[in-house]
Design a protein around this motif. Structure first.
Motif, short mmCIF file in Angstrom:
data_model
loop_
_atom_site.label_atom_id
_atom_site.label_comp_id
_atom_site.label_asym_id
_atom_site.label_seq_id
_atom_site.Cartn_x
_atom_site.Cartn_y
_atom_site.Cartn_z
N ILE A 178 -1.46 2.49 -3.95
CA ILE A 178 -0.08 2.54 -3.47
C ILE A 178 0.30 3.96 -3.04
O ILE A 178 1.25 4.15 -2.32
CB ILE A 178 0.93 2.02 -4.52
N ARG A 179 -0.47 4.94 -3.46
CA ARG A 179 -0.18 6.31 -3.08
C ARG A 179 -0.85 6.69 -1.76
O ARG A 179 -0.68 7.77 -1.26
CB ARG A 179 -0.61 7.27 -4.18
N SER A 180 -1.60 5.80 -1.18
CA SER A 180 -2.31 6.06 0.06
C SER A 180 -1.39 5.90 1.26
O SER A 180 -0.67 4.92 1.36
CB SER A 180 -3.48 5.08 0.20
N PRO A 181 -1.42 6.86 2.20
CA PRO A 181 -0.60 6.68 3.40
C PRO A 181 -1.12 5.55 4.28
O PRO A 181 -0.42 5.06 5.15
CB PRO A 181 -0.70 8.03 4.11
N GLY A 182 -2.36 5.08 4.05
CA GLY A 182 -2.94 4.00 4.83
C GLY A 182 -2.49 2.62 4.37
O GLY A 182 -2.72 1.63 5.04
N ASP A 183 -1.83 2.54 3.22
CA ASP A 183 -1.31 1.28 2.71
C ASP A 183 -0.22 0.77 3.67
O ASP A 183 0.60 1.53 4.15
CB ASP A 183 -0.74 1.53 1.31
N SER A 214 12.02 -4.29 -3.61
CA SER A 214 13.06 -3.70 -4.47
C SER A 214 13.24 -2.21 -4.17
O SER A 214 12.33 -1.53 -3.68
CB SER A 214 12.70 -3.89 -5.94
N GLU A 215 14.44 -1.74 -4.47
CA GLU A 215 14.73 -0.32 -4.30
C GLU A 215 13.81 0.53 -5.18
O GLU A 215 13.36 1.60 -4.78
CB GLU A 215 16.20 -0.06 -4.64
N GLY A 216 13.48 0.04 -6.38
CA GLY A 216 12.57 0.75 -7.27
C GLY A 216 11.19 0.91 -6.67
O GLY A 216 10.54 1.94 -6.83
N SER A 267 8.10 8.58 -4.06
CA SER A 267 7.80 9.60 -5.07
C SER A 267 6.30 9.84 -5.17
O SER A 267 5.85 11.00 -5.21
CB SER A 267 8.35 9.13 -6.42
N GLY A 268 5.51 8.78 -5.19
CA GLY A 268 4.05 8.92 -5.26
C GLY A 268 3.48 9.63 -4.05
O GLY A 268 2.60 10.49 -4.19
N LEU A 269 3.98 9.29 -2.87
CA LEU A 269 3.50 9.95 -1.65
C LEU A 269 3.86 11.44 -1.66
O LEU A 269 3.05 12.28 -1.28
CB LEU A 269 4.09 9.26 -0.41
N ARG A 270 5.06 11.75 -2.11
CA ARG A 270 5.48 13.16 -2.16
C ARG A 270 4.70 13.95 -3.21
O ARG A 270 4.26 15.07 -2.97
CB ARG A 270 6.98 13.25 -2.42
N GLU A 271 4.51 13.36 -4.39
CA GLU A 271 3.78 14.03 -5.47
C GLU A 271 2.34 14.33 -5.07
O GLU A 271 1.76 15.32 -5.52
CB GLU A 271 3.79 13.18 -6.74
N ASN A 272 1.75 13.48 -4.26
CA ASN A 272 0.36 13.66 -3.83
C ASN A 272 0.26 14.38 -2.48
O ASN A 272 -0.79 14.33 -1.84
CB ASN A 272 -0.34 12.30 -3.77
N ASN A 273 1.34 15.02 -2.07
CA ASN A 273 1.38 15.80 -0.83
C ASN A 273 0.98 14.98 0.40
O ASN A 273 0.36 15.49 1.33
CB ASN A 273 0.51 17.05 -0.93
#
Length: 168
Positions: A8-13, A41-43, A50-56
């Motif tokens: 889910i943290r992948s930009p390719g998702d 959902s908003e969550g 958040s995950g994308l930002r945390e992983n740059n």
């Protein structure tokens, strides 16, 4: 809605790509509005961003529209570096100039493509004289003066193929 097996943290998702596209259109779009548009959902949106930002993998920034902000000087310069010099060495030197907004190491006719923008009409002449023609690390340069900017979308690459990862 098609989902891939990627993290889910992948930009390719697929969902991440949809979120990124919406944020490209409006970086201030509320998570609730994104969630409604994507039927999640908003969550989920909050966690994904958040995950994308945390992983740059995502940065939300303000930028002016380069098509709306036409510069007096806009030029692309094809550069061939001198023998014994690497493209990275020349790029490292040229990137210090704030008028240089784009440097790409390329294969083919040139070693580097450099874009220079400025509101000063003499900026290109000074740049060429001091940074290009007056420099021993550059063998040749081909200057292409921009006449009109129709599109400029460099910040985020869209729709990258999932099977060919980009190496930075």
């Amino acid at each position: 809605m098609k989902r891939t097996n990627q993290s889910i943290r992948s930009p390719g998702d697929d969902l991440n790509q949809q979120i990124i596209r919406l944020l490209q259109q409006d970086g201030r779009m509320a998570f609730s509005e994104i969630a409604q548009k994507l039927d999640v959902s908003e969550g989920t949106i909050r966690n994904r961003v958040s995950g994308l930002r945390e992983n740059n993998m995502l940065r939300i920034v303000a930028m002016s529209d380069p098509v709306a902000t036409e510069y007096t000087t806009d030029a692309m310069i094809g550069v061939n570096v001198a023998s014994g010099v690497t493209p990275r060495q020349v790029a490292d030197r040229l990137q210090k100039d704030p008028r240089v907004v784009f440097i790409l190491w390329v294969a083919g006719r040139y070693d580097l493509i450099v874009e220079l923008v400025s509101d000063d009409g003499d900026a290109l002449k000074r740049f060429l004289e001091h940074e290009i023609h007056g420099s021993s690390d550059i063998a040749e340069a081909d200057v292409m003066l921009g006449l009109q900017n129709f599109k400029n979308q460099f910040l985020l690459k869209r729709d990258m193929p999932e099977d060919s990862p980009a190496d930075g």
